[in-house]
Each structure stands twice: as structure tokens, then as C-alpha cells.
Design an enzyme around this catalytic site. Structure first.
Site, PDB file in Angstrom:
ATOM      1  N   ALA A 155      30.407  27.309  57.884  1.00  0.00           N
ATOM      2  CA  ALA A 155      31.157  26.911  59.073  1.00  0.00           C
ATOM      3  C   ALA A 155      30.273  26.977  60.314  1.00  0.00           C
ATOM      4  CB  ALA A 155      32.417  27.760  59.205  1.00  0.00           C
ATOM      5  N   CYS A 156      30.777  27.562  61.389  1.00  0.00           N
ATOM      6  CA  CYS A 156      30.053  27.554  62.660  1.00  0.00           C
ATOM      7  C   CYS A 156      28.755  28.357  62.622  1.00  0.00           C
ATOM      8  CB  CYS A 156      30.956  28.077  63.784  1.00  0.00           C
ATOM      9  SG  CYS A 156      32.356  26.991  64.132  1.00  0.00           S
ATOM     10  N   SER A 157      28.594  29.198  61.614  1.00  0.00           N
ATOM     11  CA  SER A 157      27.369  29.995  61.494  1.00  0.00           C
ATOM     12  C   SER A 157      26.326  29.328  60.612  1.00  0.00           C
ATOM     13  CB  SER A 157      27.694  31.387  60.944  1.00  0.00           C
ATOM     14  OG  SER A 157      28.425  32.144  61.878  1.00  0.00           O
TER      15      SER A 157
END
Length: 373
Positions: free
Chosen positions: A155-157
Site C-alpha cells: 500500500a502507501c508504504s
């Protein structure tokens, strides 16, 4: 074991931008039509009336003022409210590949590298447009890179996790250099009919060249001092879209097949976790948080970033210490922290200590300590 540097970054920005005012006009037109079409059931209490949005509400809630998008007309059409990206033949480069190439070419140029210098490609992003073949292998082919490629999603990481994977390969001598790219068409999974989230995302792609320090020649080098990752399962940010949807017809088109989140819970859970992880990471490397000249944080919400840095520094951060691109790019998932890194790095003096950090669904958190050469 080799010392590792980031020697180049790149950014692809779509041509179209949508202001808060434009987005709100489209959303409120939809709301008015919905309430008119459902007037009787709303009056009887069977259906809840929708509430209009406003540009002021969006900016106060998030810090976002505009966002770049791959398609503007489809998103702003009250009858559609989704990007229109026509399917391409298998003989054409995919949308994600096209975006990745734009960012990758810039990163290679800044690094002073050609395709012949790269041994691997990692595509790390939140939403891959297909299961296989890997987008990374397509990007590898498009750029003429020999070696290997693979996709990954945290995801966002995804970018910080991708940097660690790349750095490990280079450090161990498995590759001379790795190209790590983050193509994000976040508007493709955003529910533009949900008042609480219709403004959150934008589209962009970033790229990072990670290579052996003894081969690096660019003027934009950062030593990868250390990386640290953390995951903790949570359903507070989720997207249930996938290939098994066709096996359960009752779920097709349901709200959870797009981005959903419990924003307040995410804020409460994630901020202290991020601050704690970065603080521990610096301490483990015998570094003082007060010596960090710049924090390139995930660009999801301005209040989150302010709180995280305040917890670390014990005071408010200056714009130079924690630069913001959220206002013009919105949340671009894994690309956000790298956009900030790309745009706000050249002014740092040699020897400057910095932290690149991302956080999001999973929960997933990544911290990369860098030192400018």
C-alpha cells in the site's frame, strides 16, 4: 558487502489537475440530483439525504488544494465520477508502465545511468492494474534493462519497502543497481461519490535509482544509512477489489470494492506508531532526532505529518524540515514521500541527515535514514 546510495530520483506528473472547487462542483451536482431522485424515500426516512461538500471543508480536513489526475473529464462528469482510461491492446505499453517510464527516465538521467547499468526493476505501488505478467517486467522491457523485475504491494508504504528490498540486493552484490518505481493511479480506486474521501487521492509516479556507492557518479547521492520496516494488521484502510469478486456476485459493485477507511481511527493509531518507529530507528543507529535536517513524510494528511514531527522534535516543524507537496498533488499513496524527496533535496548541504518515511494500509510503516554525500 557493498555500501549503498540513492543516486537519482524521478517524477512523472499527469497533465491534468483538478482544484477543490472543480471537484466540489461535480460532487454537489451529483448530491442535488441524488436527493431530488430520492425525495420520497428521504422524506419517509428510508434513505438518508446526501450532504454537499465544500472546498473549505476539504482543505481543513486534509490540507489538499488540488490533485493531478490521469483523466479529468470522467472524474468531473456527475453521471460517471470515475476516470475514463480506455483499455489498451496487449501490444501497447500499459498505463502504469507508461507512467513508470516517465519517472524512470528522469531518475536514470539524474543518476547518470543508462539501462545497461541497471540489473533489476521493482514496481512497488498500491494498485496493480493486472495480476500478470508483472508490470516491473514490462517496464524492464520498455527501458531495455537486462536482469530481473518483480512487483510488490505494501500500500502507501510500498516505496520504502521497495527501497529496502533494492538496497539489500545491491548490498549483497546481487545487483549493481536497481530501479524502483511507484506508478500510482489512485483515482482508479477512489469513490468520488463519498463525501468523506472523494478528495483524497491524485495520480503520479516516482522512481529511485539505488546502486553501489563505489559506482555512483551523480551529484545527487544519498547514503542509505539504514532501513526499518513495521507492519501491524488493521482493517481501518481496506480495498476488497480482486479477481475473486466474480465468484461472489452479491459483492460486485459494493462500496468496499473501492477505497474505504475509518479516518479518525487511522489518525489515532498510525501517528504515534510512525513517530515511535522513526525515533527508535534513529536511536538504534546512535543518531539524534535533533540532527535530522529533513523529514520526507508520506503525504496523506497535513495534520498527521504535523503531529508526527511534533512528537519527534517536541515542537512544530518548519516547512524546510518537513516539506509538503500534499497541497498540489493530494495523496498519491506510495509516491507521496518520494515526490517530497525528489522536489526538496538539492538544497541540503553535504553531510545532512534526513529521513524518508511512509505509512498506510496494513498498517505498514517504513523508515529510511539517509545522509547526503
Amino acid at each position: 558487502m557493498h555500501n549503498v546510495v540513492i543516486s537519482g530520483t524521478g517524477l512523472y506528473t499527469p497533465a491534468n489537475s483538478i482544484s477543490n472547487e472543480e471537484l466540489v462542483q461535480s460532487f454537489n451536482t451529483y448530491v442535488a440530483q441524488f436527493n431530488a431522485d430520492n425525495a420520497e424515500t428521504i422524506a419517509s426516512g428510508e434513505v438518508q439525504a446526501l450532504t454537499e461538500s465544500s472546498a473549505a471543508f476539504i482543505e481543513k480536513a486534509s490540507g489538499i488544494k488540488s490533485r493531478f489526475v490521469m483523466d479529468k473529464d470522467g472524474i468531473l462528469d456527475p453521471q460517471r465520477m470515475a476516470p475514463r482510461l480506455p483499455e489498451r491492446s496487449n501490444d501497447e505499453w500499459s498505463v502504469l508502465c507508461q507512467m513508470a517510464i516517465g519517472a524512470a527516465e528522469q531518475a536514470l538521467q539524474r543518476a547518470g545511468k543508462t539501462a545497461a547499468d541497471i540489473d533489476g526493476v521493482i514496481v512497488a505501488c498500491s494498485n496493480l492494474q493486472r495480476a500478470y505478467p508483472a508490470i516491473a517486467i514490462e517496464v524492464q522491457e520498455a527501458l531495455g534493462i537486462q536482469g530481473f523485475g518483480f512487483d510488490m504491494n505494501v500500500a502507501c508504504s510500498s516505496a520504502t519497502f521497495g527501497i529496502q528490498a533494492a538496497a539489500n540486493s545491491v548490498q549483497l552484490g546481487q545487483a549493481r543497481a536497481i530501479l524502483m518505481v511507484n506508478p500510482e493511479v489512485c483515482t482508479g480506486h477512489l469513490n468520488f461519490r463519498d463525501r468523506d474521501s472523494h478528495f483524497i487521492f491524485g495520480d503520479a509516479a516516482t522512481a529511485v535509482v539505488i546502486e553501489r556507492a563505489d559506482t555512483a557518479t551523480s551529484k545527487h547521492q544519498f547514503d542509505v544509512v539504514s532501513t526499518k520496516l513495521l507492519t501491524k494488521f488493521s482493517n481501518n484502510i481496506r480495498n476488497n477489489f480482486g479477481f475473486l469478486n466474480r465468484a461472489a456476485e452479491e459483492g460486485i459493485g459494493a462500496r468496499d470494492k473501492l477505497f474505504v477507511q475509518e479516518g479518525r481511527k487511522v489518525f489515532k493509531d498510525v501517528c504515534p506508531m510512525v513517530a515511535e518507529l522513526i525515533g527508535e530507528h534513529l536511536e538504534e543507529n546512535k543518531l539524534n532526532v535533533g540532527d535530522v535536517k529533513r523529514f520526507w513524510l508520506h503525504q496523506a494528511n497535513l495534520s498527521m505529518n504535523h503531529l508526527i514531527v511534533r512528537k519527534l522534535l517536541g515542537r512544530e516543524a518548519t516547512e524546510e524540515e518537513a516539506p509538503v507537496i500534499l497541497d498540489t498533488y493530494a495523496n498519491t499513496s506510495s509516491a507521496g514521500s518520494v515526490i517530497a524527496f525528489h522536489k526538496y533535496q538539492d538544497d541540503l548541504a553535504a553531510g545532512s541527515l534526513a529521513v524518508l518515511s511512509s505509512f498506510g494500509a496494513g498498517y505498514s510503516i517504513g523508515s529510511v535514514i539517509l545522509r547526503k554525500r
